[in-house]
Write a protein that holds these residues in place. Structure first.
Motif: not given
Length: 359
Positions: A1-7, A27-37, A294-296
């Motif tokens: 995962m390279t993109v995540a959203t929140a409302l 937090d969703k991205l970090l949980a999926a293995g991303a290192s930073h935004a 699509p990714s997003l």
């Protein structure tokens, strides 16, 4: 995962809402293995119009990056739901190969956001390959805020690209034609007096379904005008102008949102929830065929098209989540929509949807 959203929403327009939206998406991205935004697309409700800078600072700190871009809007939504009539923040956080970068001349398509009073003329010229939204100024005395690189833009507009992606953009007007095209015979500025052999108002009222005619539900009616040299076939065609009905008079005059000239072809069209939902479904099926993985997604809906139009639920949003389950989506409800076309169209009561996938 390279993109995540929140409302996130609350009772007051506090910087904490922007911070929480960014943190939850990150937090969703970090949980999926991303290192930073690396960048954030952040929308705030217009409640924040006087308090944008503290919210941007809180969002930048939460993301630990300076590329925070976005604008205020009447309402916000993600793939998980929508918020209207209360303070809210919606964030899309990017990581990995996808990132927000300043739009460059010649790049297409360009994500474009602006205050209605700051719309550049070149955004509505033939060949414009922009998509996005306009919003009415929150205060009559000053344009609504738009921001980039974590700071409000002095000219109240921005253009962005999503680096590392390919895009496909589609438009849903949600219109059903009621009449065959007729020539504009007598017109004075925005006021159409005679259409074909009838007054403009008689032509419109005779075309309306009985219930709408009796209740004068003219805010759902649009004039579809073909540009010179083109036959009018579908409202979404790039050479058609869609002009909302502003007012009517007992003298048979219909006032439209723009000027017309004698000899132009005009047909009346109406928005009805069931027909609009089906058109949105067909639009997204075709969009998915163009970009099947699509990714997003980014969506720009009219304030008059979402839950207010569909009786308390946003059917357009539901159609998106059915067609693209699990795809991160960020959207806003604005006062005008921008769609790429050969006509450089500015729209109302429409939905513009853009899909992006990694290259």
């Amino acid at each position: 995962m390279t993109v995540a959203t929140a409302l996130v929403s609350g009772n007051d327009p506090l910087p904490r809402l922007a911070e929480d939206a960014v943190r939850q998406a990150l937090d969703k991205l970090l949980a999926a293995g991303a290192s930073h935004a690396n960048s954030v697309l952040l929308y705030l409700t217009q409640d924040f119009s006087r308090q944008v800078q503290p919210a941007l600072l809180a969002a930048s700190r939460a993301a630990a990056c300076t590329q925070v871009a976005g604008s205020v809007a009447a309402g916000l939504f993600t793939e998980e739901g929508w918020v209207l009539d209360r303070p809210a923040a919606a964030a899309m956080v990017f990581a990995g190969p996808l990132s927000l970068v300043p739009g460059r001349p010649g790049a297409a398509p360009l994500l474009s956001l602006a205050s209605a009073s700051s719309l550049p003329p070149e955004w509505a010229t033939p060949g414009s390959q922009r998509f996005g939204a306009l919003h009415l100024d929150a205060l009559a005395s000053e344009p609504g805020p738009v921001w980039q690189q974590g700071r409000p833009c002095a000219d109240h507009r921005l253009s962005l690209s999503i680096a590392g992606s390919q895009a496909s953009v589609a438009l849903s007007c949600g219109l059903r034609l009621l009449t065959e095209p007729a020539p504009v015979v007598e017109v004075r500025g925005h006021d159409v007096h005679t259409l074909g052999q009838q007054t403009a108002l008689d032509s419109l009222l005779r075309a309306l379904p009985l219930e709408q005619r009796e209740r004068r539900l003219l805010h759902h009616v649009t004039a579809v005008v073909a540009e010179p040299g083109h036959a009018l076939e579908r409202p979404e065609d790039t050479y058609c102008r869609l002009l909302p009905v502003i007012d009517t008079s007992p003298e048979g005059i219909v006032t439209l949102a723009d000027r017309l000239a004698p000899g132009q072809s005009l047909a009346w069209a109406v928005r009805q929830p069931l027909a609009a939902e089906q058109e949105m479904r067909d639009t997204l099926v075709a969009l998915g065929d163009e970009l099947p993985r699509p990714s997003l997604g980014l969506m720009f809906s009219c304030i008059g098209r979402g839950p207010y139009f569909y009786g308390g639920e946003d059917r357009d949003l539901l159609v998106f989540t059915e067609r693209f389950p699990g795809v991160p989506l960020l959207g806003l409800y604005g006062s005008g929509q921008i769609a790429p076309s050969n006509g450089g169209r500015l729209l109302h009561n429409s939905v513009v949807t853009a899909l992006f996938s990694e290259i």
